[in-house]
Design a protein around this motif. Structure first.
Motif, PDB file in Angstrom:
ATOM      1  N   SER A   1      59.730 101.513  82.659  1.00 31.82           N
ATOM      2  CA  SER A   1      58.568 101.987  81.928  1.00 31.82           C
ATOM      3  C   SER A   1      58.643 101.468  80.497  1.00 31.82           C
ATOM      4  O   SER A   1      59.375 100.506  80.203  1.00 31.82           O
ATOM      5  N   GLN A   2      57.907 102.110  79.585  1.00 30.27           N
ATOM      6  CA  GLN A   2      57.939 101.810  78.170  1.00 30.27           C
ATOM      7  C   GLN A   2      57.915 103.124  77.403  1.00 30.27           C
ATOM      8  O   GLN A   2      57.716 104.196  77.989  1.00 30.27           O
ATOM      9  N   LEU A   3      58.100 103.059  76.077  1.00 33.27           N
ATOM     10  CA  LEU A   3      58.239 104.280  75.289  1.00 33.27           C
ATOM     11  C   LEU A   3      57.057 104.562  74.376  1.00 33.27           C
ATOM     12  O   LEU A   3      56.805 105.717  74.028  1.00 33.27           O
ATOM     13  N   PHE A   4      56.323 103.533  73.955  1.00 34.43           N
ATOM     14  CA  PHE A   4      55.311 103.714  72.924  1.00 34.43           C
ATOM     15  C   PHE A   4      53.936 103.248  73.408  1.00 34.43           C
ATOM     16  O   PHE A   4      53.821 102.531  74.399  1.00 34.43           O
ATOM     17  N   ASP A   5      52.909 103.668  72.674  1.00 37.98           N
ATOM     18  CA  ASP A   5      51.538 103.289  73.024  1.00 37.98           C
ATOM     19  C   ASP A   5      51.369 101.775  72.906  1.00 37.98           C
ATOM     20  O   ASP A   5      51.866 101.143  71.961  1.00 37.98           O
TER      21      ASP A   5
ATOM     22  N   LEU B   1      50.720 108.922  84.090  1.00 42.28           N
ATOM     23  CA  LEU B   1      50.536 110.317  83.693  1.00 42.28           C
ATOM     24  C   LEU B   1      49.406 110.503  82.694  1.00 42.28           C
ATOM     25  O   LEU B   1      48.824 111.589  82.613  1.00 42.28           O
ATOM     26  N   ASP B   2      49.090 109.484  81.917  1.00 40.34           N
ATOM     27  CA  ASP B   2      48.045 109.612  80.910  1.00 40.34           C
ATOM     28  C   ASP B   2      46.676 109.770  81.580  1.00 40.34           C
ATOM     29  O   ASP B   2      46.301 108.978  82.460  1.00 40.34           O
ATOM     30  N   ASP B   3      45.915 110.763  81.143  1.00 38.96           N
ATOM     31  CA  ASP B   3      44.629 111.059  81.767  1.00 38.96           C
ATOM     32  C   ASP B   3      43.615 109.939  81.552  1.00 38.96           C
ATOM     33  O   ASP B   3      42.801 109.655  82.450  1.00 38.96           O
TER      34      ASP B   3
ATOM     35  N   ILE C   1      54.116 106.030  77.280  1.00 33.88           N
ATOM     36  CA  ILE C   1      55.305 106.450  78.006  1.00 33.88           C
ATOM     37  C   ILE C   1      54.910 107.042  79.362  1.00 33.88           C
ATOM     38  O   ILE C   1      53.972 107.841  79.465  1.00 33.88           O
ATOM     39  N   LEU C   2      55.574 106.574  80.421  1.00 34.26           N
ATOM     40  CA  LEU C   2      55.318 106.990  81.805  1.00 34.26           C
ATOM     41  C   LEU C   2      53.905 106.650  82.274  1.00 34.26           C
ATOM     42  O   LEU C   2      53.415 107.226  83.229  1.00 34.26           O
TER      43      LEU C   2
ATOM     44  N   LYS D   1      43.876 110.092  89.888  1.00 33.74           N
ATOM     45  CA  LYS D   1      45.212 110.367  90.418  1.00 33.74           C
ATOM     46  C   LYS D   1      46.277 109.890  89.426  1.00 33.74           C
ATOM     47  O   LYS D   1      46.033 109.022  88.603  1.00 33.74           O
ATOM     48  N   HIS D   2      47.460 110.478  89.550  1.00 32.37           N
ATOM     49  CA  HIS D   2      48.530 110.146  88.607  1.00 32.37           C
ATOM     50  C   HIS D   2      49.683 109.370  89.236  1.00 32.37           C
ATOM     51  O   HIS D   2      50.647 109.036  88.542  1.00 32.37           O
ATOM     52  N   SER D   3      49.601 109.091  90.529  1.00 33.07           N
ATOM     53  CA  SER D   3      50.669 108.331  91.165  1.00 33.07           C
ATOM     54  C   SER D   3      50.145 107.649  92.415  1.00 33.07           C
ATOM     55  O   SER D   3      49.111 108.044  92.975  1.00 33.07           O
ATOM     56  N   ARG D   4      50.883 106.662  92.831  1.00 33.84           N
ATOM     57  CA  ARG D   4      50.559 105.944  94.071  1.00 33.84           C
ATOM     58  C   ARG D   4      51.866 105.536  94.727  1.00 33.84           C
ATOM     59  O   ARG D   4      52.766 105.023  94.058  1.00 33.84           O
ATOM     60  N   ASN D   5      51.972 105.762  96.030  1.00 34.59           N
ATOM     61  CA  ASN D   5      53.183 105.418  96.759  1.00 34.59           C
ATOM     62  C   ASN D   5      52.941 104.208  97.653  1.00 34.59           C
ATOM     63  O   ASN D   5      51.873 104.074  98.255  1.00 34.59           O
ATOM     64  N   GLU D   6      53.960 103.350  97.723  1.00 33.12           N
ATOM     65  CA  GLU D   6      53.908 102.177  98.584  1.00 33.12           C
ATOM     66  C   GLU D   6      55.203 102.100  99.389  1.00 33.12           C
ATOM     67  O   GLU D   6      56.281 102.453  98.887  1.00 33.12           O
TER      68      GLU D   6
END
Length: 309
Positions: free
Chosen positions: A142-146, A196-198, A161-162, A212-217
């Protein structure tokens, strides 16, 4: 009287010589003595730990400069690579942490990041032979900042982040023909894309369904890793990940390819070059209609401080 003094002098010299000779023999015997290892002693090196941390800084200022340019510019890039490898009998546990961050500030463009990545890989293995392990792999990226994209003088919010974050869990087999190289392959791997960001979720960015906030593969996964210190000056670290999603467009293989090359100039000064290449078929943010996938490239060159430990 003279004979007595001479005799005493000879005795003193002989005594000192014999004492010195005895001391030397005792030291020699101690140095050659084999020390038995206590069965309860666990100080053997099962862990191999280390890494490197680099910082590159450049700054420029202009005043009444006829050729033009920004009045002020500042660029900072950091690269941190850590590893911890455990080996005990048939059990092994390899862990790596990579962190990259870059910041640029100029009079005309303002401040923005040009690099931001945190990447954790943890892999457990049980030896099936001298080169093959049955393994389980976990990866978080992931990353930490905008982060923002800039097009036509318009700034668009693109990451935080996330958002996105990628979590991968993969059982498989690991081939290690040499300490510096490993190749992991898995026929069944589960990967989650997290947003996670709306704001980003509502746009359906990074392949998640809008809202949605996630996707599985579920798919096949392969990862090749190469870490090598060629000499005291030149070192390289590279990783290539390939993922094919069984659920959708299996032939469109996702690619994550990262490279870091360090050239040590002095004890603490170095030249660092990093090259990242990503192709994710679910990241369709490019083209006139913003519906196309593209190969993403990031290249950073810097000279600055590098410390290995």
């Amino acid at each position: 009287m003279k004979r007595i003094l001479a005799l005493l002098t000879i005795c003193s010299i002989t005594t000192a010589t014999l004492a010195q000779d005895g001391t030397i023999k005792a030291l020699k015997a101690d140095s050659e003595r084999t020390i038995a290892k206590d069965a309860a002693d666990t100080t053997q090196k099962r862990w191999k730990k280390g890494g490197s941390a680099g910082l590159n800084i450049s700054q420029g200022s202009l005043s009444n400069w006829a050729a033009g340019g920004d009045d002020f510019s500042l660029a900072i890039n950091t690269v941190v690579n850590l590893y911890g490898f455990y080996k005990n009998g048939k059990h092994s546990w390899d862990n790596t942490l990579d962190f990259n961050f870059g910041y640029v500030n100029t009079t005309s463009l303002g401040s923005r990041k040009n690099d931001d990545r945190i990447d954790i890989v943890s892999k457990y293995g049980y030896a099936l032979g001298s080169k093959w392990n049955i393994s389980g792999l976990f990866n978080f990226r992931s990353q930490l900042f905008d982060g923002y994209t800039y097009a036509n003088d318009t700034r668009t919010f693109a990451s935080t982040i996330l958002s996105p974050a990628y979590v991968l869990v993969s059982p498989g087999f690991d081939y290690k023909p040499a300490p510096s190289f490993s190749f992991f392959i898995s026929p069944v791997t589960s990967r989650w894309t997290i947003v996670l960001d709306d704001t980003l979720s509502s746009r359906g960015d990074y392949g998640v369904d809008p809202g949605k906030h996630s996707r599985n593969e579920i798919g096949a996964f392969a990862s090749a890793n190469y870490i090598k210190d060629f000499n005291k000056i030149l070192s390289y670290k590279g990783r290539l990940d390939l993922f094919s999603n069984y659920k959708s467009k299996a032939k469109n293989v996702d690619v994550f390819f990262t490279n870091v090359l360090n050239v040590k100039l002095t004890r603490i000064l170095s030249l660092t070059y990093s090259l990242d290449m990503i192709y994710d078929d679910d990241v369709r943010l490019f083209g006139p209609a913003k519906e196309g996938a593209r190969t993403q490239l990031k290249s950073v060159v810097g000279a600055g401080f590098l410390v290995k430990f």
